[in-house]
Design an enzyme around this catalytic site. Structure first.
Site, PDB file in Angstrom:
ATOM      1  N   GLY A   9       1.557  27.823  57.503  1.00 41.89           N
ATOM      2  CA  GLY A   9       0.406  27.795  56.603  1.00 41.89           C
ATOM      3  C   GLY A   9      -0.155  29.199  56.419  1.00 41.89           C
ATOM      4  CG  ASN A 120      -9.931  27.419  65.893  1.00 40.38           C
ATOM      5  OD1 ASN A 120     -10.139  28.011  66.938  1.00 40.38           O
ATOM      6  ND2 ASN A 120     -10.045  27.991  64.695  1.00 40.38           N
ATOM      7  CG  HIS A 175     -12.429  31.693  68.433  1.00 45.27           C
ATOM      8  ND1 HIS A 175     -12.901  32.832  67.835  1.00 45.27           N
ATOM      9  CD2 HIS A 175     -11.776  31.007  67.459  1.00 45.27           C
ATOM     10  CE1 HIS A 175     -12.558  32.830  66.557  1.00 45.27           C
ATOM     11  NE2 HIS A 175     -11.882  31.740  66.304  1.00 45.27           N
TER      12      HIS A 175
HETATM   13  P1  NAD Z   1      -2.969  25.784  57.287  1.00 49.58           P
HETATM   14  O1  NAD Z   1      -3.357  24.382  56.965  1.00 49.58           O
HETATM   15  O2  NAD Z   1      -2.821  26.751  56.181  1.00 49.58           O
HETATM   16  O3  NAD Z   1      -1.597  25.780  58.106  1.00 49.58           O
HETATM   17  C1  NAD Z   1      -1.350  24.923  59.184  1.00 49.58           C
HETATM   18  C2  NAD Z   1       0.117  24.514  59.100  1.00 49.58           C
HETATM   19  O4  NAD Z   1       0.459  23.748  60.256  1.00 49.58           O
HETATM   20  C3  NAD Z   1       0.432  23.629  57.869  1.00 49.58           C
HETATM   21  O5  NAD Z   1       1.413  24.252  57.067  1.00 49.58           O
HETATM   22  C4  NAD Z   1       0.945  22.326  58.491  1.00 49.58           C
HETATM   23  O6  NAD Z   1       1.958  21.699  57.744  1.00 49.58           O
HETATM   24  C5  NAD Z   1       1.444  22.823  59.844  1.00 49.58           C
HETATM   25  N1  NAD Z   1       1.610  21.750  60.816  1.00 49.58           N
HETATM   26  C6  NAD Z   1       0.803  20.695  61.064  1.00 49.58           C
HETATM   27  N2  NAD Z   1       1.341  19.920  62.032  1.00 49.58           N
HETATM   28  C7  NAD Z   1       2.503  20.512  62.418  1.00 49.58           C
HETATM   29  C8  NAD Z   1       3.500  20.196  63.382  1.00 49.58           C
HETATM   30  N3  NAD Z   1       3.408  19.119  64.146  1.00 49.58           N
HETATM   31  N4  NAD Z   1       4.548  21.027  63.485  1.00 49.58           N
HETATM   32  C9  NAD Z   1       4.671  22.131  62.705  1.00 49.58           C
HETATM   33  N5  NAD Z   1       3.744  22.482  61.772  1.00 49.58           N
HETATM   34  C10 NAD Z   1       2.677  21.679  61.634  1.00 49.58           C
HETATM   35  O7  NAD Z   1      -4.028  26.312  58.370  1.00 49.58           O
HETATM   36  P2  NAD Z   1      -4.287  27.826  58.793  1.00 49.58           P
HETATM   37  O8  NAD Z   1      -5.384  28.378  57.971  1.00 49.58           O
HETATM   38  O9  NAD Z   1      -2.998  28.534  58.873  1.00 49.58           O
HETATM   39  O10 NAD Z   1      -4.897  27.617  60.267  1.00 49.58           O
HETATM   40  C11 NAD Z   1      -4.048  27.150  61.295  1.00 49.58           C
HETATM   41  C12 NAD Z   1      -4.851  26.918  62.573  1.00 49.58           C
HETATM   42  O11 NAD Z   1      -5.339  28.169  63.066  1.00 49.58           O
HETATM   43  C13 NAD Z   1      -6.085  26.035  62.399  1.00 49.58           C
HETATM   44  O12 NAD Z   1      -6.241  25.181  63.515  1.00 49.58           O
HETATM   45  C14 NAD Z   1      -7.230  27.029  62.328  1.00 49.58           C
HETATM   46  O13 NAD Z   1      -8.459  26.464  62.713  1.00 49.58           O
HETATM   47  C15 NAD Z   1      -6.734  28.047  63.319  1.00 49.58           C
HETATM   48  N6  NAD Z   1      -7.338  29.384  63.207  1.00 49.58           N
HETATM   49  C16 NAD Z   1      -7.612  30.021  64.379  1.00 49.58           C
HETATM   50  C17 NAD Z   1      -8.148  31.290  64.351  1.00 49.58           C
HETATM   51  C18 NAD Z   1      -8.432  31.998  65.655  1.00 49.58           C
HETATM   52  O14 NAD Z   1      -9.143  32.979  65.656  1.00 49.58           O
HETATM   53  N7  NAD Z   1      -7.881  31.555  66.766  1.00 49.58           N
HETATM   54  C19 NAD Z   1      -8.417  31.894  63.109  1.00 49.58           C
HETATM   55  C20 NAD Z   1      -8.101  31.237  61.946  1.00 49.58           C
HETATM   56  C21 NAD Z   1      -7.539  29.957  61.997  1.00 49.58           C
END
Ligand code: NAD
Length: 308
Positions: A9, A120, A175
């Site tokens: 994603g 998250n 976080h």
């Molecule tokens: P996004 O929706 O763009 O991408 C997430 C991807 O995960 C999707 O493409 C989805 O198909 C895939 N996915 C879901 N289940 C799956 C599985 N079982 N196997 C493989 N792939 C799977 O979301 P994003 O914006 O890329 O964010 C991803 C995560 O990172 C979220 O949980 C978000 O809250 C977190 N995040 C964390 C931080 C941090 O500072 N730690 C910062 C930004 C986002």
């Protein structure tokens, strides 16, 4: 060197793109559950290699973890991002299941890898990955502190009209809204930030940093990806190139800061063995109290996970 990123994603694809562009590893594997998504993004990243001049091979896989075999470093970004009005903790039910199954698959094919969690709620998803992998703490960590300090630096840069490159900053804790930015450890070209920005303005910057993620969710309807993807890539690079960089990273504390069995952001040395050292700062009573508050919050969410 081989790096796998699970979740193609916004954050995962950004991280893959940066790793390829900077030639951090020879191979980057992107895995996603959505049919064709990771193959498409990998192909797109590889097709710009002749424009941006890099040799990294990018390979996509729809849920076939055998392609991730023998990865040195794995970044887990799979899971739901926040929508406006949600807290990171609201994601726990869905994301815990995803992180659990993905970690089990990764461990099957790369039992010696170093795992970086991004999904998250970050600190608790790092705990989930620990439960599912049983990896020692050196090889399991969460990305948040680099992103949160980068936001802190950006806001200081706006205030002073100076380059972000000259700002060094540090923060501790979970976080989330209880994170603990540390102005006492923040400098601009060696000048303490407290000499450059008055306390009232600094407190405003700290508050904006704490809610920096929410500000972007409100603006875009989903969470950020350029800075988070870059931050995860910086951790991968430090490990792959054995750089011994010092970053705030989410790690299992084992007595440091008087805290045990809790995942929290603290400064560590990152190198080829993963977390090579946890650095313990001498906190003042106010900082210690803020860290305890952050620890209590993360512990609460950890117990929600344990009772799922
Ligand atoms: P996004 O929706 O763009 O991408 C997430 C991807 O995960 C999707 O493409 C989805 O198909 C895939 N996915 C879901 N289940 C799956 C599985 N079982 N196997 C493989 N792939 C799977 O979301 P994003 O914006 O890329 O964010 C991803 C995560 O990172 C979220 O949980 C978000 O809250 C977190 N995040 C964390 C931080 C941090 O500072 N730690 C910062 C930004 C986002």
């Amino acid at each position: 060197m081989k790096v796998t990123i699970v979740g193609a994603g916004n954050v995962g694809a950004t991280c893959a793109d940066i790793l390829a562009y900077r030639e951090v590893s020879n191979e980057v594997v992107l895995v996603d559950i959505k049919e064709g998504l990771s193959e498409g993004k990998s192909l797109d990243i590889f097709q710009k290699s002749s424009i941006n001049l890099y040799d990294t091979k990018t390979i996509g896989s729809t849920n076939d973890f055998s392609l991730t075999k023998d990865s040195n470093v794995v970044v887990i970004t799979s899971g739901l991002p926040r929508k406006p009005g949600m807290s990171r903790d609201d994601l726990i039910g869905t994301n815990a299941k995803i992180v659990q199954s993905v970690t089990e698959n990764i461990v099957k094919y790369s039992p010696d890898c170093i795992l970086i969690i991004v999904s998250n709620p970050l600190d608790v998803m790092t705990y989930q990955a620990h439960l599912s992998s049983k990896f020692p703490r050196e090889r399991i960590m969460g990305m948040a502190g680099i992103l949160d300090t980068a936001r802190f630096k950006a806001f200081i840069s706006y205030e002073l009209n100076v380059s972000t490159k000259d700002i060094q900053a540090l923060l501790l804790g979970g976080h989330g809204d209880t994170m603990v930015p540390l102005p006492r450890y923040t400098t601009v070209s060696g000048i303490p930030v407290t000499e450059l920005i008055d306390d009232k303005k600094l407190q405003k910057i700290i508050e904006r940093t704490k809610f920096g993620g929410g500000e972007l969710v409100k603006l875009m309807g989903t969470s950020a990806w350029y800075a988070p993807g870059s931050a995860a890539a910086q951790m991968v690079e430090a490990i792959v190139k054995d750089q011994k960089r010092i970053f705030p990273v989410c790690v299992k504390l084992e007595g440091e800061y008087g805290i045990s069995d809790c995942y929290l952001g603290v400064p560590v040395v990152l190198g080829s063995n993963g977390i090579e050292k946890v650095i313990e700062l001498k906190l003042n009573p106010e900082e210690r109290e803020s860290l305890a508050e952050s620890r209590n919050h993360v512990k609460e969410v950890m117990s929600v996970l344990e009772n799922l």
